[in-house]
Design a protein around this motif. Sequence first.
Motif, short mmCIF file in Angstrom:
data_model
loop_
_atom_site.label_atom_id
_atom_site.label_comp_id
_atom_site.label_asym_id
_atom_site.label_seq_id
_atom_site.Cartn_x
_atom_site.Cartn_y
_atom_site.Cartn_z
N VAL A 43 -49.04 10.97 9.06
CA VAL A 43 -48.70 9.73 9.95
C VAL A 43 -49.82 8.77 10.17
CG1 VAL A 43 -46.54 10.74 10.89
CG2 VAL A 43 -48.81 10.79 12.25
N TYR A 44 -51.02 9.52 10.22
CA TYR A 44 -52.23 8.68 10.50
C TYR A 44 -52.55 7.63 9.30
CZ TYR A 44 -52.68 11.45 14.77
OH TYR A 44 -52.49 12.16 16.02
N GLY A 45 -52.08 7.83 8.33
CA GLY A 45 -52.07 6.93 7.27
C GLY A 45 -53.67 6.25 6.98
N LEU A 46 -53.71 4.97 7.16
CA LEU A 46 -55.14 4.51 7.07
C LEU A 46 -56.09 4.34 8.09
CD1 LEU A 46 -53.69 0.90 5.12
CD2 LEU A 46 -54.78 3.04 4.17
N ASN A 47 -55.71 5.10 9.24
CA ASN A 47 -56.60 5.22 10.06
C ASN A 47 -57.69 5.77 9.77
OD1 ASN A 47 -57.55 5.52 12.79
ND2 ASN A 47 -56.05 6.50 13.73
N LYS A 48 -58.96 5.30 10.12
CA LYS A 48 -60.53 5.87 9.65
C LYS A 48 -61.07 6.45 10.90
CE LYS A 48 -59.82 4.35 5.51
NZ LYS A 48 -59.60 5.47 4.52
N SER A 49 -60.55 5.99 12.10
CA SER A 49 -61.13 6.69 13.38
C SER A 49 -60.88 8.06 13.47
CB SER A 49 -60.72 5.91 14.41
OG SER A 49 -61.27 6.43 15.66
N LYS A 102 -56.19 11.15 17.11
CA LYS A 102 -55.89 11.18 18.41
C LYS A 102 -54.52 10.82 18.66
CE LYS A 102 -60.26 10.29 20.91
NZ LYS A 102 -61.13 10.01 19.62
N THR A 103 -53.53 11.50 19.43
CA THR A 103 -52.27 11.05 19.36
C THR A 103 -51.90 9.92 20.21
OG1 THR A 103 -51.96 12.41 21.30
CG2 THR A 103 -51.38 13.47 19.31
N SER A 104 -53.07 9.25 20.92
CA SER A 104 -52.87 8.04 21.33
C SER A 104 -53.07 6.90 20.71
CB SER A 104 -54.06 8.08 22.73
OG SER A 104 -55.34 7.99 21.97
N ASP A 105 -53.57 7.30 19.28
CA ASP A 105 -53.81 6.14 18.19
C ASP A 105 -52.50 5.70 17.69
OD1 ASP A 105 -56.63 6.77 18.23
OD2 ASP A 105 -56.66 8.21 16.49
N HIS A 106 -52.29 4.37 17.41
CA HIS A 106 -50.92 4.00 16.84
C HIS A 106 -51.13 4.25 15.23
CE1 HIS A 106 -49.50 1.56 20.26
NE2 HIS A 106 -50.84 1.38 20.49
N LEU A 159 -44.24 7.70 1.49
CA LEU A 159 -42.89 7.76 2.22
C LEU A 159 -42.71 8.97 3.07
CD1 LEU A 159 -40.06 6.13 2.38
CD2 LEU A 159 -39.30 7.75 0.50
N TYR A 160 -43.35 10.00 2.53
CA TYR A 160 -42.98 11.35 3.45
C TYR A 160 -43.82 10.90 4.70
CZ TYR A 160 -44.61 15.75 5.32
OH TYR A 160 -45.02 16.83 6.08
N ALA A 161 -45.07 10.33 4.84
CA ALA A 161 -45.46 9.87 6.12
C ALA A 161 -44.75 9.06 7.14
CB ALA A 161 -46.90 9.36 6.11
N ALA A 162 -43.93 8.21 6.31
CA ALA A 162 -43.00 7.08 6.91
C ALA A 162 -41.98 7.79 7.68
CB ALA A 162 -42.66 5.97 6.00
N THR A 163 -41.56 8.77 6.83
CA THR A 163 -40.11 9.40 7.36
C THR A 163 -40.54 10.33 8.60
OG1 THR A 163 -40.41 11.63 5.99
CG2 THR A 163 -39.17 9.61 5.11
N LYS A 164 -41.70 10.69 8.68
CA LYS A 164 -42.35 11.78 9.96
C LYS A 164 -42.57 10.78 11.03
CE LYS A 164 -41.82 15.83 8.40
NZ LYS A 164 -40.95 16.76 9.05
N LYS A 165 -43.19 9.51 10.92
CA LYS A 165 -43.21 8.72 11.71
C LYS A 165 -41.85 8.08 12.32
CE LYS A 165 -44.86 4.73 14.06
NZ LYS A 165 -45.92 4.97 15.55
#
Length: 366
Positions: A161-167, A171-175, A182-188
């Motif tokens: 779900v973290y996708g393009l996040n590079k930080s 952290k679960t506080s990350d958006h 699509l797999y990630a999108a379904t989990k989100k």
Amino acid sequence: MKILVTGTAGFIGYHLALKLLERGDEVIGLDNINDYYDVNLKYARLNQLGISYEDKNTSNSELDDLCHSQLDWESKLIQSKIYPKHKFVKMDLSDTKSIYELFEKEKFDAVCNLAAQAGVRYSIENPHAYIDSNIKGFMNILEACRHNDIKNLSYASSSSVYGLNKSQPFKTSDHTDHPVSLYAATKKSNEMMAHTYSHLYNISTTGLRFFTVYGPWGRPDMAPMLFADAILNDRAIKVFNHGNMSRDFTYVGDIVDGIIKVIDNPSKSNENFDAQNPDPSISSAPYRIYNIGNNAPVQLLDFIKTLESSIGIEAKKNFMDMQDGDVVSTYADTNDLIKDFCYKPDTDLSDGIAEFVEWYREFYDK
């Protein structure tokens, strides 16, 4: 406690069911045993739990007919030969009628939903399978919990779900608004759906974002199994992004310990939730998201070296470009899980790989 564990023919679901049974819980296992990967491995996991199709004196295909026929409910459940408190039912999460019947008859104390269509790359080839299982199927679980007054639901999310996040560490506080598969999108989507039901119906929901899990009885589509199979059959392994990748590899036994802590401690509403500056991992509803990983990423080439050492053979390597839908690195910030449950994986990579290789050699007669 009577617990429904979905996905018990799968990698993590099998290990979780086994651990719960060993501590004395009553477990109803559920799986549709699809052919995403070798079903013989799935049958073998079930056999370890004492679930044998021979219990019904039928062939595998005949059992499929049995499970989907209009027989009385008890005849659809297979009793374990090993564990008196374990039964299994072959069922698809998208089968709304059967899911509702199961919940109504069995009266669960808790539900742990691990069944899902897995795999990042396969979601590019067969996207509809992910909607049926991960969206419609999860919707059925939520509705069944709602209408049967089940207040304790834990479920599998994913580090994807973290996708393009590079930080990093993640952290679960990350958006998590930029998935790359699509797999990630379904989990989100599962996380958002769970929050809605926590808010509307006061169902305690806890999502676990798994980071790369490995160990005995693992999935054939994941790196440890793919690499071991290639090495022991004198084929080159595919090293994507030319080896410039890292993963937060976590031993399956450590993952299961964390899941059980969550099952035993349903989420609660958080009095510190700030609606003006919302943390996406908590809520005023009984809702929680955790990362569950090793908090120690390993470079892909170091992982390969550890596997080579345990097998005793140097791998032939085919260095390749990055795959669509994949990410360069995963790294879990697990501070919340540590703080709330004193959770800390303690399996060293070399020890975990040794356990995996020992199982692999025995199971595949290598």
